[in-house]
Design a protein around this motif. Structure first.
Motif, PDB file in Angstrom:
ATOM      1  N   LYS A 215      44.426  20.716  25.902  1.00 12.21           N
ATOM      2  CA  LYS A 215      45.012  21.992  25.507  1.00 12.21           C
ATOM      3  C   LYS A 215      46.489  21.779  25.188  1.00 12.21           C
ATOM      4  O   LYS A 215      47.175  21.041  25.884  1.00 12.21           O
ATOM      5  CB  LYS A 215      44.886  23.033  26.628  1.00 12.21           C
ATOM      6  N   GLN A 216      46.974  22.459  24.141  1.00 11.71           N
ATOM      7  CA  GLN A 216      48.385  22.392  23.767  1.00 11.71           C
ATOM      8  C   GLN A 216      48.934  23.810  23.654  1.00 11.71           C
ATOM      9  O   GLN A 216      48.284  24.680  23.076  1.00 11.71           O
ATOM     10  CB  GLN A 216      48.556  21.703  22.420  1.00 11.71           C
ATOM     11  N   PHE A 217      50.121  24.013  24.193  1.00 11.88           N
ATOM     12  CA  PHE A 217      50.731  25.333  24.147  1.00 11.88           C
ATOM     13  C   PHE A 217      52.234  25.199  23.943  1.00 11.88           C
ATOM     14  O   PHE A 217      52.843  24.204  24.336  1.00 11.88           O
ATOM     15  CB  PHE A 217      50.458  26.104  25.442  1.00 11.88           C
ATOM     16  N   ASP A 218      52.810  26.227  23.350  1.00 10.70           N
ATOM     17  CA  ASP A 218      54.255  26.239  23.147  1.00 10.70           C
ATOM     18  C   ASP A 218      55.010  26.496  24.441  1.00 10.70           C
ATOM     19  O   ASP A 218      56.185  26.140  24.554  1.00 10.70           O
ATOM     20  CB  ASP A 218      54.639  27.305  22.114  1.00 10.70           C
ATOM     21  N   ARG A 219      54.337  27.139  25.397  1.00  7.76           N
ATOM     22  CA  ARG A 219      54.980  27.450  26.666  1.00  7.76           C
ATOM     23  C   ARG A 219      54.108  26.993  27.834  1.00  7.76           C
ATOM     24  O   ARG A 219      52.884  26.918  27.706  1.00  7.76           O
ATOM     25  CB  ARG A 219      55.250  28.957  26.777  1.00  7.76           C
ATOM     26  N   THR A 274      56.259  15.166  28.030  1.00  8.28           N
ATOM     27  CA  THR A 274      57.549  15.130  28.717  1.00  8.28           C
ATOM     28  C   THR A 274      58.099  16.529  28.971  1.00  8.28           C
ATOM     29  O   THR A 274      57.961  17.425  28.143  1.00  8.28           O
ATOM     30  CB  THR A 274      58.550  14.318  27.877  1.00  8.28           C
ATOM     31  N   VAL A 275      58.733  16.695  30.120  1.00  5.67           N
ATOM     32  CA  VAL A 275      59.450  17.928  30.443  1.00  5.67           C
ATOM     33  C   VAL A 275      60.860  17.540  30.870  1.00  5.67           C
ATOM     34  O   VAL A 275      61.052  16.646  31.693  1.00  5.67           O
ATOM     35  CB  VAL A 275      58.734  18.735  31.549  1.00  5.67           C
ATOM     36  N   TYR A 284      52.278  18.692  28.043  1.00 10.94           N
ATOM     37  CA  TYR A 284      52.762  19.042  29.378  1.00 10.94           C
ATOM     38  C   TYR A 284      52.471  20.513  29.657  1.00 10.94           C
ATOM     39  O   TYR A 284      51.954  20.865  30.726  1.00 10.94           O
ATOM     40  CB  TYR A 284      54.262  18.780  29.504  1.00 10.94           C
ATOM     41  N   ASN A 285      52.773  21.374  28.707  1.00  8.10           N
ATOM     42  CA  ASN A 285      52.595  22.816  28.908  1.00  8.10           C
ATOM     43  C   ASN A 285      51.157  23.190  29.233  1.00  8.10           C
ATOM     44  O   ASN A 285      50.907  24.044  30.083  1.00  8.10           O
ATOM     45  CB  ASN A 285      53.037  23.579  27.657  1.00  8.10           C
ATOM     46  N   GLY A 286      50.206  22.556  28.545  1.00 10.50           N
ATOM     47  CA  GLY A 286      48.815  22.937  28.717  1.00 10.50           C
ATOM     48  C   GLY A 286      48.055  22.156  29.758  1.00 10.50           C
ATOM     49  O   GLY A 286      47.064  22.655  30.306  1.00 10.50           O
ATOM     50  N   MET A 287      48.520  20.924  30.080  1.00  5.70           N
ATOM     51  CA  MET A 287      47.687  20.025  30.872  1.00  5.70           C
ATOM     52  C   MET A 287      48.351  19.491  32.142  1.00  5.70           C
ATOM     53  O   MET A 287      47.693  18.851  32.955  1.00  5.70           O
ATOM     54  CB  MET A 287      47.236  18.854  29.992  1.00  5.70           C
ATOM     55  N   LYS A 321      61.835   6.997  31.124  1.00  2.66           N
ATOM     56  CA  LYS A 321      62.741   7.550  32.138  1.00  2.66           C
ATOM     57  C   LYS A 321      62.680   9.076  32.136  1.00  2.66           C
ATOM     58  O   LYS A 321      62.595   9.711  33.195  1.00  2.66           O
ATOM     59  CB  LYS A 321      64.166   7.070  31.875  1.00  2.66           C
ATOM     60  N   ASP A 322      62.703   9.670  30.948  1.00  3.22           N
ATOM     61  CA  ASP A 322      62.614  11.128  30.848  1.00  3.22           C
ATOM     62  C   ASP A 322      61.289  11.638  31.411  1.00  3.22           C
ATOM     63  O   ASP A 322      61.247  12.654  32.122  1.00  3.22           O
ATOM     64  CB  ASP A 322      62.754  11.573  29.393  1.00  3.22           C
ATOM     65  N   LEU A 323      60.206  10.954  31.068  1.00  8.00           N
ATOM     66  CA  LEU A 323      58.888  11.376  31.540  1.00  8.00           C
ATOM     67  C   LEU A 323      58.815  11.349  33.062  1.00  8.00           C
ATOM     68  O   LEU A 323      58.437  12.337  33.705  1.00  8.00           O
ATOM     69  CB  LEU A 323      57.809  10.465  30.957  1.00  8.00           C
ATOM     70  N   ILE A 324      59.178  10.217  33.646  1.00  9.77           N
ATOM     71  CA  ILE A 324      59.026  10.040  35.090  1.00  9.77           C
ATOM     72  C   ILE A 324      59.947  10.974  35.862  1.00  9.77           C
ATOM     73  O   ILE A 324      59.521  11.653  36.810  1.00  9.77           O
ATOM     74  CB  ILE A 324      59.284   8.570  35.466  1.00  9.77           C
ATOM     75  N   GLU A 325      61.202  11.036  35.465  1.00  8.58           N
ATOM     76  CA  GLU A 325      62.141  11.898  36.183  1.00  8.58           C
ATOM     77  C   GLU A 325      61.781  13.371  36.014  1.00  8.58           C
ATOM     78  O   GLU A 325      61.943  14.169  36.946  1.00  8.58           O
ATOM     79  CB  GLU A 325      63.562  11.621  35.711  1.00  8.58           C
TER      80      GLU A 325
END
Length: 520
Positions: A215-219, A274-275, A284-287, A321-325
């Motif tokens: 699933k993919q979402f904007d939020r 990534t968040v 990330y938003n959907g899953m 680094k961005d993903l993990i942190e």
């Protein structure tokens, strides 16, 4: 491999408040279709007025006619529907990550959350212990439980009550691990080497499976549409092979229940997962966002092929680094283990020259982050023309070695093959030192060491002779009298034979301004 999802490579920028799980829960609160849009105090007065109108006076002692009766009947039905609406309440609900057969993470405080009617009192009973709370003005509620201890796989029942009752059964206490990435993490047991053997032997009552649909979402979302399943031959066939083999090894060693959450998407680059403080990607938003309040032991990750195709190379260091942190922040666990697979060699022109080795270095550099680990796979690729190596059991086992040694503190576990650490020039030779070689080095196939090259100041690399001397490798070439640098397995089709005494392979490396870590 599925085509790269190029339209998802840039995270969507959102206000920071949009990443708040509580806000997500309140926005997505499930309410009755009859919920009145006016305040409850007004609802009570309106209900009384409508009741009086319907019940006022006796029926007239004369015939009103068919048309008049039909009109009054329609009005009556409308009033009845309104009365039903006024009395309707939003049922207590839970996100789907809570369900029968789930595993709850041991050793840490737990959080249950969901939605209900505004001001509704919610109770939760777990064994002999009871907890309660009240839904807030948006209908969101949460209950915190103290840390639980694993209890040998004992089955538990959880009862949650409000205007309705939810009973969760066959709940276990143990460890929960997430598996994420692209197609090599998604790759099922049914598609993998020795599938019949592994599927037939996959009946493990103490292992539970949760597969998050794509699933993919904007939020960021509040829920995912699936449920927990027991690990059986019937349920494991289409589940992630790497995650299953990882979990099976942990379960066998630790003797505790293991919950496995697969959230992966073939062909995906790293960016949509990534968040950051300023935004989040659609995957990330959907899953991932819907489960960030569900406590887990850690994450395993198998991804990077699409980023090689995108020529990200060494820039992948910052992306990891961005993903993990980011994940550690939203899961509220700054020490969350994050073990990943160094992607396999693939002899295909879609990998531009030099891009795969550069990404390998980026993955080695990620080992400088605390609580990370890397499984090397150069020795278990049977077909260099296939981007999906069929041997997934060794991949899962090697990831589990990192978890056992680093997260669980198991002594005597060899968890990595040799990783380049330092070099020293001695005349016409270069001496190489490695981490994870305390027991010694060897050639995997008994032949001379392969895939070494050496160069002088001009940077012209030539094939080199490499010899093991104790815990070091000594490299030289007759044509290079003043060497300055070495490369090992530094191309997209590399399958070198250097390994440690335990048989785990050495990672590719180059010595010029090397950025890699060792994970010691």
């Amino acid at each position: 491999m599925r085509p790269p999802l190029s339209n998802l490579q840039t995270p969507v920028l959102l206000p920071r408040t949009s990443l708040n799980p509580a806000l997500r829960s309140s926005r997505s609160r499930k309410t009755s279709i009859f919920q009145p849009p006016w305040p409850r105090a007004l609802s009570s007065r309106l209900q009384a007025g409508l009741t009086g109108l319907l019940c006022a006076g006796p029926s007239p002692p004369f015939d009103l006619g068919t048309e008049t009766i039909m009109k009054h009947t329609q009005v009556l039905f409308t009033f009845i529907a309104l009365l039903a609406a006024l009395n309707a309440r939003a049922e207590v609900s839970l996100p789907n990550i809570f369900g029968n057969h789930m595993v709850l993470q041991r050793g840490v405080p737990l959080r249950f959350w969901g939605t209900a009617d505004e001001g509704e009192k919610i109770s939760l009973k777990f064994g002999s212990r009871s907890f309660s709370t009240t839904a807030d003005g948006s209908g969101a509620w949460a209950i915190e439980l103290p840390a639980l201890k694993a209890d040998g796989g004992k089955s538990h029942k959880i009862t949650i009550k409000g205007s309705n009752t939810i009973i969760l059964e066959d709940v276990l206490i143990g460890d929960v691990w997430i598996g994420s990435g692209q197609s090599n993490m998604e790759w099922s047991l049914n598609q993998s080497e020795r599938r019949d053997e592994f599927i037939e032997g996959a009946n493990h009552p103490g292992i539970r499976l949760f597969h998050i649909p794509k699933k993919q979402f904007d939020r960021p979302q509040a829920d995912v549409p699936n449920k927990w399943k027991t690990c059986s031959s019937a349920n494991i066939r289409h589940f992630s092979a790497v995650l299953y083999h990882f979990g099976k090894t942990i379960h066998a060693d630790q003797k505790v229940p293991v919950g496995l959450i697969n959230s992966s998407w073939g062909g995906s680059p790293i960016e949509p997962w990534t968040v950051t403080e300023s935004g989040s990607g659609k995957m990330y938003n959907g899953m991932i966002a819907p489960i960030v309040d569900f406590r887990v032991a850690g994450t395993i990750w198998y991804q990077g092929e699409t980023n090689v195709i995108q020529n990200n190379g060494l820039a992948y260091t910052g992306k990891m680094k961005d993903l993990i942190e980011g994940w550690r922040r939203v899961f509220n666990n700054e020490n969350m283990p994050f073990y990943f697979v160094q992607i396999a060699p693939w002899n295909n022109g879609r990998y531009a020259d030099g891009q795969l080795p550069a990404l390998w270095e980026a993955q080695c550099a990620t080992l400088k982050l605390p609580h990370t680990g890397m499984a090397v796979t150069t020795d278990i690729v049977h077909n260099l023309g296939d981007i999906h190596p069929s041997n997934k059991h060794d991949v899962g086992d090697r990831l589990a070695r990192w978890a056992l040694a680093k997260h669980y503190g198991r002594k005597g576990v060899t968890y990595s093959g040799p990783l380049y650490k330092a070099m020293k020039v001695s005349g016409s030779k270069i001496h190489l030192a490695f981490a994870h070689a305390s027991s010694g080095l060897k050639s995997r196939d008994g032949k001379a060491l392969s895939e070494f090259k050496i160069a002088g100041a001009a940077g012209n690399f030539v094939p080199a002779k490499a010899k093991i001397e104790g815990k070091h490798v000594v490299v030289s070439a007759d044509s290079i009298t003043a060497p300055t640098q070495v490369r090992f397995a530094w191309h997209r089709a590399a399958q070198p034979n250097l390994c440690n005494r335990e048989g785990l392979p050495a990672s590719p490396f180059q010595t010029e301004n090397w950025t890699g870590g060792t994970g010691e």
